[in-house]
Design an enzyme around this catalytic site. Structure first.
Site, PDB file in Angstrom:
ATOM      1  N   ASN A 151      -6.036  -3.323   0.780  1.00 58.54           N
ATOM      2  CA  ASN A 151      -5.375  -2.679  -0.354  1.00 58.54           C
ATOM      3  C   ASN A 151      -5.301  -3.733  -1.451  1.00 58.54           C
ATOM      4  OD1 ASN A 151      -3.715  -1.504  -2.225  1.00 58.54           O
ATOM      5  ND2 ASN A 151      -1.897  -1.433  -0.915  1.00 58.54           N
ATOM      6  N   LYS A 198      -4.260  -3.443  -4.421  1.00 51.24           N
ATOM      7  CA  LYS A 198      -3.110  -3.256  -5.328  1.00 51.24           C
ATOM      8  C   LYS A 198      -3.575  -3.399  -6.781  1.00 51.24           C
ATOM      9  CE  LYS A 198      -0.103  -4.568  -1.589  1.00 51.24           C
ATOM     10  NZ  LYS A 198       1.184  -5.058  -1.137  1.00 51.24           N
ATOM     11  N   HIS A 207       2.464   4.607  -0.623  1.00 49.22           N
ATOM     12  CA  HIS A 207       2.739   3.183  -0.385  1.00 49.22           C
ATOM     13  C   HIS A 207       4.177   2.874  -0.834  1.00 49.22           C
ATOM     14  CE1 HIS A 207       2.549  -1.170  -0.678  1.00 49.22           C
ATOM     15  NE2 HIS A 207       1.509  -1.109   0.122  1.00 49.22           N
ATOM     16  N   GLU A 233       5.348   0.574  -2.502  1.00 50.74           N
ATOM     17  CA  GLU A 233       5.452   0.163  -3.914  1.00 50.74           C
ATOM     18  C   GLU A 233       5.481   1.386  -4.826  1.00 50.74           C
ATOM     19  OE1 GLU A 233       2.163  -2.574  -3.712  1.00 50.74           O
ATOM     20  OE2 GLU A 233       3.384  -3.855  -2.411  1.00 50.74           O
ATOM     21  N   GLU A 247       4.174   0.050   7.440  1.00 51.48           N
ATOM     22  CA  GLU A 247       4.339  -1.183   6.676  1.00 51.48           C
ATOM     23  C   GLU A 247       5.821  -1.453   6.425  1.00 51.48           C
ATOM     24  OE1 GLU A 247       0.479  -2.036   4.323  1.00 51.48           O
ATOM     25  OE2 GLU A 247       1.735  -0.775   3.080  1.00 51.48           O
ATOM     26  N   GLY A 254       3.881  -8.854   1.527  1.00 51.98           N
ATOM     27  CA  GLY A 254       3.746  -9.929   0.548  1.00 51.98           C
ATOM     28  C   GLY A 254       4.737 -11.061   0.727  1.00 51.98           C
ATOM     29  N   SER A 289       1.726  -8.652   5.623  1.00 53.14           N
ATOM     30  CA  SER A 289       1.366 -10.049   5.893  1.00 53.14           C
ATOM     31  C   SER A 289       0.393 -10.206   7.070  1.00 53.14           C
ATOM     32  CB  SER A 289       2.619 -10.909   6.096  1.00 53.14           C
ATOM     33  OG  SER A 289       3.426 -10.886   4.920  1.00 53.14           O
TER      34      SER A 289
HETATM   35  P1  13P Z   1       0.383  -7.964   2.265  1.00 50.90           P
HETATM   36  O1  13P Z   1      -0.733  -7.989   3.297  1.00 50.90           O
HETATM   37  O2  13P Z   1       0.061  -8.740   1.039  1.00 50.90           O
HETATM   38  O3  13P Z   1       1.696  -8.283   2.871  1.00 50.90           O
HETATM   39  O4  13P Z   1       0.477  -6.426   1.760  1.00 50.90           O
HETATM   40  C1  13P Z   1       0.580  -5.420   2.684  1.00 50.90           C
HETATM   41  C2  13P Z   1       0.422  -4.122   1.997  1.00 50.90           C
HETATM   42  O5  13P Z   1       1.293  -3.686   1.260  1.00 50.90           O
HETATM   43  C3  13P Z   1      -0.823  -3.374   2.208  1.00 50.90           C
HETATM   44  O6  13P Z   1      -0.723  -2.078   1.727  1.00 50.90           O
END
Ligand code: 13P
Length: 248
Positions: free
Chosen positions: A9, A11, A94, A96, A166, A172, A212
């Site tokens: 992803n 982002k 997601h 976010e 997640e 992150g 992560s």
């Molecule tokens: P990270 O791997 O950067 O923690 O992000 C995970 C994520 O949100 C994937 O959709």
């Protein structure tokens, strides 16, 4: 045996020019015949990335989509646009998008249905906050997200979809859920699918862990009985993603 699915992803990273360079760098590193490999990229990168992955094992996904067919929805992307551009998967819900753009599970459910209508494979995200984990309501919360997300979706359609667990506190942050925590929730998601539908649907659906994931923890996470791969943020933007995809 469920086939593993490992998705990046991106982002809000990578301009179209940078995206093509990254694909060229990663193409030789992400060859794993035992897994589906998906790059979920920003909308503006889709067309050049679809072109750049031609002839490789990489499939392209979008990071979001709107639930209407077309019309006066300035700034949104329709499922038909994604399909016509060569997209196969779409991340929906997601954390976010839920947090920053106020998407609800009801919105996610509408998007799930519309994506499936167009033959796209939804990767539906769910996950608890740190507060929810500390309050001991993780499994209740996840079950609610799954139940609302899959409302009025037929078993045959549900079986084709992917769920990404997640935990928000692991995204992150470099703070991965322990293998036990990740497996516990992924198993609870599968049990919830069995409850909504049946055992066959629960056995078919693929459940990823995200938060992560990196070259160092992928093998252990993906070896769990209910973890069928990963949704990878930061580590999908560099050569390390090759090690995540070829985790064995
Ligand atoms: P990270 O791997 O950067 O923690 O992000 C995970 C994520 O949100 C994937 O959709």
């Amino acid at each position: 045996m469920r086939r593993k699915i490992i998705a990046g992803n991106w982002k809000m990273n990578m301009t179209p020019g940078e995206a093509v360079k990254l694909v060229e760098e990663l193409k030789p590193l992400v060859k794993n015949e035992e897994a589906d490999v998906v790059f979920c990229v920003p909308a503006i990168d889709i067309v050049p990335v679809v072109e750049a992955v031609k002839g490789s094992n990489i499939e392209v996904g979008a990071e979001n989509m709107y639930f209407e067919e077309k019309g006066a929805y300035t700034g949104e992307i329709s499922p038909a646009m994604l399909v016509d551009a060569g997209v196969k998967y779409v991340i929906l819900g997601h954390s976010e998008r839920r947090d920053y753009f106020h998407e609800t599970s009801e919105d996610v459910n509408k998007k799930m249905k519309k994506a499936l209508e167009h033959g796209l494979v939804p990767i539906m995200c769910c996950g608890e906050s740190l507060t929810q984990r500390e309050q001991g309501i993780t499994l209740d919360w996840i079950r609610q997200q799954v139940k609302v997300g899959y409302q009025d979706i037929a078993a045959a359609d549900a079986a084709k979809t992917v769920i990404a667990y997640e935990p928000i506190w692991a995204i992150g942050t470099g703070k991965t859920a322990t293998t036990e925590q990740a497996e516990e929730v992924c198993k609870a998601i599968r049990d919830c699918i069995a409850e909504i539908y049946d055992e066959a649907t629960a056995e078919a659906i693929r459940i990823q862990y995200g938060g992560s994931v990196n070259a160092g923890n992928a093998a252990e996470l993906f070896a769990q009985p209910d973890i069928d791969g990963g949704l990878v943020g930061g580590a999908s933007l560099k050569a390390e993603f090759g090690k995540v995809v070829c985790y064995k």
